[in-house]
Scaffold this active site. Structure first.
Site: not given
Length: 559
Positions: A406-408, A410
């Site tokens: 997951l993106d940082m 998110t």
């Protein structure tokens, strides 16, 4: 001795020096200071009302129009007055010089400059090249070769067909006379048929040889023209490269202590080694260069987009953006030397004090609820991550642990494994796209429609990583299903189902005009920064690799 600064615009009413920030803001990741916002508001008001020049920013929605990036730099002049400078990136209204804006670091458009003379040489080569490429002689030579090749192929094919037909006829004659003629006469017949066969094969070889000679002559004739075209193109390439390099050498940038470096020298230390096109033309370098040359002390700066967004990038009218990394980071890395600048916030660990919540655990896998602003895996500058914490918690676990990311920024469900076999089986499910994931996002804007699918191919922005852009030529397929689940005022709550897993896919698909045209609340790359990115991976379903049972997990969130 510093020069007068005619582009300095003092604040009215005056701003006390006590209100100034102690350090210049970090230009690649920071919210604008209130003074920069004030300067930007004045500039935006001027852009909305000025009549000194004309430019179509594409408001509202004009076809073919495109906006422009503007910048402001709050400064203090030698008299202690606080004011600001304004700049635009590149050219505006076909000019480098407009009232109220700082000039370029180097003006390639000056009439008496070497660029105009070099441009004339390039244009002269282009004219010669165009004339030669469109000449009737070249067209005639090319057509003559094509016609001859077609005719050669036709005649040779016909000759080969005739040879095969004659061979069959000789076989018929041979078989018909085999039992009728005396042995001596039959031997004479076979000899005659053999001579006939050899003669026809020689005739085919003579035909092929004749055509090869004729085609070689026609190709040589064509080569005299195409060779000239190739020579002119090479001359143009060499001249253009030399001209561009000489232009880059004219872009000489100061730092706060007066040290000067040109573009080739600055970019020699980068991975590309040479400056990209347009380097030095962005607003931020223009502003700092003007400030240094005129004895103005930089205080804080900001850049904003004004007008219609480009087709590939996501730029919202009036939104503030950090300086671009591809062109500006090496230049500003030099220009900010000697200034007191805020530290890079990206070097600070935003996950300090945050914990991982375990949603499910067994002997083979682990499902956690990742908080926002925590890395999935160690980054370039920050090691703290879900992976590192899991590694410390399960030191005997084998395999890569992380199955997906997951993106940082998110939050939500993240799947990990404790052994290589489980990791392999789950990765296979992700590869087959049998793992189902649903995200929930709060969007800044009113979304048209209730549900649908977004297909916008994505690739990295080579000049401004980690931003992604929409690219139909080189982008990778990216598909997202969406459905509205709530509306409140000017915000929309949606469910998002990513079919593919491209970097920043949901963020770009939400913000891009070809997608939902409503950035996710708190998106500092494609929208407006806030306390958090309102994107959460709330539901995941997959087949448990050990039990082979279908499982699903959900962790709701309140934004």
């Amino acid at each position: 001795m510093t020069e007068a600064a005619p582009q300095f615009i003092p604040f009215q009413p005056p701003v006390p020096l006590a209100e100034l920030p102690p350090r210049l803001n970090y230009p690649f990741h920071s919210a604008p200071h209130p003074l920069a916002l004030r300067a930007a508001a004045e500039l935006q008001q001027r852009l909305s009302t000025q009549t000194d020049w004309s430019y179509d920013f594409g408001q509202p929605g004009a076809i073919g129009a495109q906006g422009k990036m503007f910048g402001v730099l709050v400064v203090v002049n030698p008299a202690g007055e606080v004011g600001y400078l304004a700049a635009f990136s590149g050219k505006l209204a076909d000019s480098n010089h407009l009232p109220g804006f700082v000039p370029p670091v180097y003006d390639v458009l000056q009439e008496d400059g070497f660029y105009k003379a070099g441009e004339q040489e390039v244009n002269a080569l282009n004219a010669r090249l165009e004339a030669l490429e469109n000449s009737p002689e070249l067209a005639a030579a090319r057509q003559a070769l094509l016609d001859a090749e077609d005719q050669a192929a036709t005649e040779i094919a016909a000759e080969k067909a005739a040879l095969k037909s004659a061979k069959r006829q000789r076989a018929v004659r041979r078989d018909a006379q085999r039992d009728l003629l005396p042995p001596t006469d039959f031997q004479q017949l076979e000899a005659a048929l053999a001579r006939e066969s050899v003669g026809q094969h020689f005739a085919l070889k003579d035909l092929v040889r004749a055509w090869e000679q004729r085609l070689a002559t026609l190709r040589a004739t064509l080569q005299t023209y195409t060779g000239q075209v190739a020579d002119l193109r090479e001359q143009r390439k060499v001249l253009s490269h030399a001209l561009q390099h000489r232009i880059f050498e004219q872009y000489r940038f100061l730092d706060a202590e007066g040290r000067e470096r040109d573009l080739p020298d600055i970019f020699r230390e980068t991975i590309f080694q040479t400056p990209p096109a347009g380097a030095g033309e962005c607003a931020a370098p223009k502003l700092l260069q003007y400030a240094y040359r005129h004895g103005l002390r930089p205080v804080t700066m900001a850049e904003f987009w004004w007008g219609q967004s480009p087709a590939s990038e996501i730029r919202k009218h009036g939104n503030f953006y950090p300086a671009c990394r591809g062109k500006c980071e090496p230049i500003l890395g030099h220009m900010l030397q000697g200034l007191s600048v805020e530290p890079n916030p990206l070097l600070q660990n935003p996950a300090v004090g945050k914990s991982l919540t375990v949603v499910y655990e067994d002997d083979d896998l682990l499902l956690v609820n990742k908080p926002h602003e925590m890395l999935s895996v160690p980054g370039k500058n920050i090691e703290d991550s879900v992976w590192l914490r899991a590694k410390k918690r399960y030191p005997s676990a084998t395999g890569p642990l992380i199955v997906h990311r997951l993106d940082m920024s998110t939050s939500g469900l993240l799947l990990l494994t404790k052994n290589k076999e489980t990791h392999k089986l789950l990765q296979h499910q992700f590869f087959k796209r049998s793992v189902q994931k649903r995200y929930i996002a709060l969007l800044e804007g009113v979304v048209d429609g209730e549900e649908g699918t977004i297909d916008l191919p994505l690739r990295g922005d080579l000049e401004d990583r980690p931003r992604q852009i929409v690219c139909t030529t080189h982008g990778k397929t990216a598909r997202t299903h969406w459905k509205v689940i709530g509306r409140e005022g000017k915000r929309t709550l949606v469910h998002l189902w990513p079919v593919t897993g491209r970097t920043h896919q949901l963020r770009v698909h939400a913000a891009h005009p070809g997608g939902l045209n409503a950035p996710i609340v708190g998106d500092d790359l494609y929208g407006v920064a806030a306390s958090r990115l309102c994107l959460h991976a709330e539901w995941i379903a997959f087949t448990h690799p050990t039990t082979r049972q279908a499982v699903a997990f959900e962790v709701p969130v309140i934004f």
